[in-house]
Design a protein around this motif. Structure first.
Motif, PDB file in Angstrom:
ATOM      1  N   ARG A  89       0.843  -1.197   0.000  1.00 35.21           N
ATOM      2  CA  ARG A  89       0.000   0.000   0.000  1.00 35.21           C
ATOM      3  C   ARG A  89       0.877   1.245   0.000  1.00 35.21           C
ATOM      4  NH1 ARG A  89      -5.252   1.294   3.825  1.00 35.21           N
ATOM      5  NH2 ARG A  89      -5.251   3.560   3.580  1.00 35.21           N
ATOM      6  N   LYS A  90       0.510   2.182  -0.840  1.00 37.40           N
ATOM      7  CA  LYS A  90       1.273   3.423  -0.962  1.00 37.40           C
ATOM      8  C   LYS A  90       1.144   4.269   0.286  1.00 37.40           C
ATOM      9  CE  LYS A  90       1.523   7.632  -3.778  1.00 37.40           C
ATOM     10  NZ  LYS A  90       0.941   8.339  -4.950  1.00 37.40           N
ATOM     11  N   ALA A  91       2.265   4.783   0.762  1.00 36.04           N
ATOM     12  CA  ALA A  91       2.302   5.727   1.886  1.00 36.04           C
ATOM     13  C   ALA A  91       3.377   6.757   1.575  1.00 36.04           C
ATOM     14  CB  ALA A  91       2.583   5.015   3.196  1.00 36.04           C
ATOM     15  N   GLU A  92       3.021   7.700   0.726  1.00 38.62           N
ATOM     16  CA  GLU A  92       3.977   8.678   0.213  1.00 38.62           C
ATOM     17  C   GLU A  92       3.983   9.969   1.025  1.00 38.62           C
ATOM     18  OE1 GLU A  92       6.950   9.164  -2.281  1.00 38.62           O
ATOM     19  OE2 GLU A  92       5.435   7.925  -3.268  1.00 38.62           O
ATOM     20  N   MET A  93       2.805  10.343   1.536  1.00 36.56           N
ATOM     21  CA  MET A  93       2.633  11.614   2.225  1.00 36.56           C
ATOM     22  C   MET A  93       2.123  11.374   3.650  1.00 36.56           C
ATOM     23  SD  MET A  93       3.447  13.591  -0.315  1.00 36.56           S
ATOM     24  CE  MET A  93       2.931  15.215   0.214  1.00 36.56           C
ATOM     25  N   ILE A  94       2.250  12.391   4.500  1.00 38.07           N
ATOM     26  CA  ILE A  94       1.743  12.271   5.866  1.00 38.07           C
ATOM     27  C   ILE A  94       0.241  12.004   5.854  1.00 38.07           C
ATOM     28  CG2 ILE A  94       1.345  13.532   8.025  1.00 38.07           C
ATOM     29  CD1 ILE A  94       4.169  12.444   7.672  1.00 38.07           C
ATOM     30  N   ALA A  95      -0.467  12.552   4.870  1.00 40.88           N
ATOM     31  CA  ALA A  95      -1.902  12.288   4.765  1.00 40.88           C
ATOM     32  C   ALA A  95      -2.177  10.798   4.584  1.00 40.88           C
ATOM     33  CB  ALA A  95      -2.498  13.073   3.597  1.00 40.88           C
ATOM     34  N   ASP A  96      -1.284  10.093   3.885  1.00 39.28           N
ATOM     35  CA  ASP A  96      -1.438   8.646   3.724  1.00 39.28           C
ATOM     36  C   ASP A  96      -1.279   7.937   5.063  1.00 39.28           C
ATOM     37  OD1 ASP A  96      -1.665   8.949   0.909  1.00 39.28           O
ATOM     38  OD2 ASP A  96       0.520   8.928   0.706  1.00 39.28           O
ATOM     39  N   ILE A  97      -0.303   8.365   5.843  1.00 36.70           N
ATOM     40  CA  ILE A  97      -0.074   7.779   7.164  1.00 36.70           C
ATOM     41  C   ILE A  97      -1.257   8.047   8.081  1.00 36.70           C
ATOM     42  CG2 ILE A  97       1.399   7.821   9.221  1.00 36.70           C
ATOM     43  CD1 ILE A  97       2.750   6.512   6.853  1.00 36.70           C
ATOM     44  N   GLU A  98      -1.771   9.258   8.035  1.00 40.99           N
ATOM     45  CA  GLU A  98      -2.926   9.603   8.872  1.00 40.99           C
ATOM     46  C   GLU A  98      -4.134   8.748   8.514  1.00 40.99           C
ATOM     47  OE1 GLU A  98      -1.923  14.312   9.800  1.00 40.99           O
ATOM     48  OE2 GLU A  98      -3.124  13.763   8.039  1.00 40.99           O
ATOM     49  N   ALA A  99      -4.331   8.495   7.216  1.00 41.81           N
ATOM     50  CA  ALA A  99      -5.449   7.656   6.787  1.00 41.81           C
ATOM     51  C   ALA A  99      -5.283   6.231   7.295  1.00 41.81           C
ATOM     52  CB  ALA A  99      -5.559   7.678   5.266  1.00 41.81           C
ATOM     53  N   ILE A 100      -4.073   5.703   7.191  1.00 40.69           N
ATOM     54  CA  ILE A 100      -3.790   4.343   7.664  1.00 40.69           C
ATOM     55  C   ILE A 100      -3.981   4.257   9.178  1.00 40.69           C
ATOM     56  CG2 ILE A 100      -1.901   2.687   7.995  1.00 40.69           C
ATOM     57  CD1 ILE A 100      -0.890   3.794   5.180  1.00 40.69           C
ATOM     58  N   ALA A 101      -3.500   5.280   9.882  1.00 39.69           N
ATOM     59  CA  ALA A 101      -3.610   5.294  11.346  1.00 39.69           C
ATOM     60  C   ALA A 101      -5.064   5.334  11.800  1.00 39.69           C
ATOM     61  CB  ALA A 101      -2.850   6.488  11.922  1.00 39.69           C
ATOM     62  N   GLY A 102      -5.935   5.837  10.963  1.00 40.38           N
ATOM     63  CA  GLY A 102      -7.335   5.928  11.331  1.00 40.38           C
ATOM     64  C   GLY A 102      -8.139   4.671  11.039  1.00 40.38           C
ATOM     65  N   GLU A 103      -7.525   3.672  10.424  1.00 38.60           N
ATOM     66  CA  GLU A 103      -8.226   2.440  10.063  1.00 38.60           C
ATOM     67  C   GLU A 103      -8.044   1.396  11.169  1.00 38.60           C
ATOM     68  OE1 GLU A 103      -7.532   0.978   6.095  1.00 38.60           O
ATOM     69  OE2 GLU A 103      -7.156   3.012   5.350  1.00 38.60           O
ATOM     70  N   GLU A 104      -9.128   0.985  11.763  1.00 33.13           N
ATOM     71  CA  GLU A 104      -9.070   0.054  12.888  1.00 33.13           C
ATOM     72  C   GLU A 104      -8.604  -1.337  12.481  1.00 33.13           C
ATOM     73  OE1 GLU A 104     -12.631   0.005  15.158  1.00 33.13           O
ATOM     74  OE2 GLU A 104     -12.541   2.140  15.660  1.00 33.13           O
ATOM     75  N   ARG A 105      -8.691  -1.670  11.194  1.00 35.12           N
ATOM     76  CA  ARG A 105      -8.289  -3.013  10.779  1.00 35.12           C
ATOM     77  C   ARG A 105      -6.783  -3.227  10.926  1.00 35.12           C
ATOM     78  NH1 ARG A 105      -6.758  -3.713   5.229  1.00 35.12           N
ATOM     79  NH2 ARG A 105      -6.529  -1.729   4.129  1.00 35.12           N
TER      80      ARG A 105
END
Length: 231
Positions: free
Chosen positions: A33-49
């Protein structure tokens, strides 16, 4: 691979596009899964799975890593979090910023420094005369994280004062990538809702047991494949 061997079930590797392209040719059992920007990290961090995250191995980009760790710690999702490798350089001389975020967050955090990395976050403890287990205990109390101070006699210490000294470590584990395998194994156990201190202790033992079975001359890829919950 070690996270999967430790029972994570599903493993996702996060990284920029160029890194994912390189990994795609080598990885068959993990999703990418792409994690290029801090926004990507924030989105991932918000996913409970994502029940556990391992951050640091092979990361580089220290300023981005610094922001990524703080973004994960700011997430309200309760999960296990392993901080390793480049995290200790990203927060060198800024340990208080990291510790404050750990203590105010909801994640159960395990940090896995070797002696050199430990000195970047806890320079006064590294230079002091305390025994190794007391250094680890004080670091855990100060940071709010479970600390694994690695070595042939790895010490696992919790913020509540508990500590354990591993007795089955050997020199065969002193090979590049060995620490990354340990971080993955901890993540795999945290993903199964094992408490942080117990997950750290179990992973250190499993990691050392795998090293003993393989013996001298092992490489990290072999070590990851040898991680076994039946050890």
């Amino acid at each position: 691979a070690s996270a999967a061997r430790a029972g994570a079930g599903a493993v996702t590797l996060l990284g920029p596009d160029d890194a994912l392209t390189a990994m795609a040719a080598q990885v068959t059992s993990a999703m990418l899964r792409k994690a290029e920007m801090i926004a990507d990290i924030e989105a991932i961090a918000g996913e409970e799975r994502f029940q556990a995250l391992v951050i640091g191995p092979g990361f580089g980009r220290y300023r981005y890593l610094h922001e990524a760790v703080l973004a994960v710690l700011a997430s309200p999702v309760r999960r296990g979090l392993v901080l390793d490798a480049d995290v200790f350089s990203a927060f060198a001389l800024e340990g208080d910023v990291l510790f404050s975020s750990i203590k105010s967050g909801t994640a159960s955090v395990v940090m896995t420094p070797h002696e050199g990395e430990f000195a970047r976050l806890f320079p006064d403890l590294a230079k002091g005369a305390l025994p190794k287990h007391e250094k680890a205990r004080e670091a855990a109390n100060r940071s709010g994280a479970v600390i694994i101070l690695k070595g042939s006699d790895s010490v696992v210490a919790a913020p509540d004062g508990r500590a354990a000294i591993n007795s089955n470590g050997g020199p065969e584990l002193a090979t590049a990538g060995s620490g990354d395998v340990l971080a993955g194994a901890i993540g795999g156990l945290l993903a199964q809702d094992m408490p942080a201190f117990e997950a750290a202790c179990a992973a250190v033992h499993l990691h050392a047991a795998a090293g003993m079975r393989l013996g001298a001359g092992l490489v990290a890829e072999e070590l990851a494949a040898e991680i076994s919950l039946g050890a």
